[in-house]
Write an enzyme that holds these catalytic residues in place. Sequence first.
Site: not given
Length: 134
Positions: A49-51, A60, A62, A93, A96
């Site tokens: 994940n990359v916020e 996400c 995925e 989720c 995803c």
Amino acid sequence: MAPHETAMDWDALRAAAHEVAQRAYVPYSGYPVGAAAYADDGRLLVGCNVENAGYGVTLCAECSLVSALVTGGGGRLTAFTCVTGRGDLITPCGRCRQLLWEHGGPDLLVETPRGVVTMSEMLPQAFGPEDLNR
């Protein structure tokens, strides 16, 4: 254990997911996630994940993994797992799950905390490309 659980090296797939989770960019949530999958040509794909400060554009794990699939030449996902930074199994989720359906289809094997299931079990009555032609 179901037959599809023994045919796959889930430990290796989970280890790859855990390793990439350590590279996640999570300055806001502090919740690293790593994903790993095999493509139908045998490639091992990973994503984390990359916020983003604009929460709605956070990626996400995925999403990162599917991007690696597409940029690496495409294909179909055959087996998938997703873990936290501590290595705990988690399920994708809803958003995803839809991504995984698009790139793995109903027979994609998904490792979950309750065991390995097919994508059709994970996302029953899924919406897919064939529905666009109706």
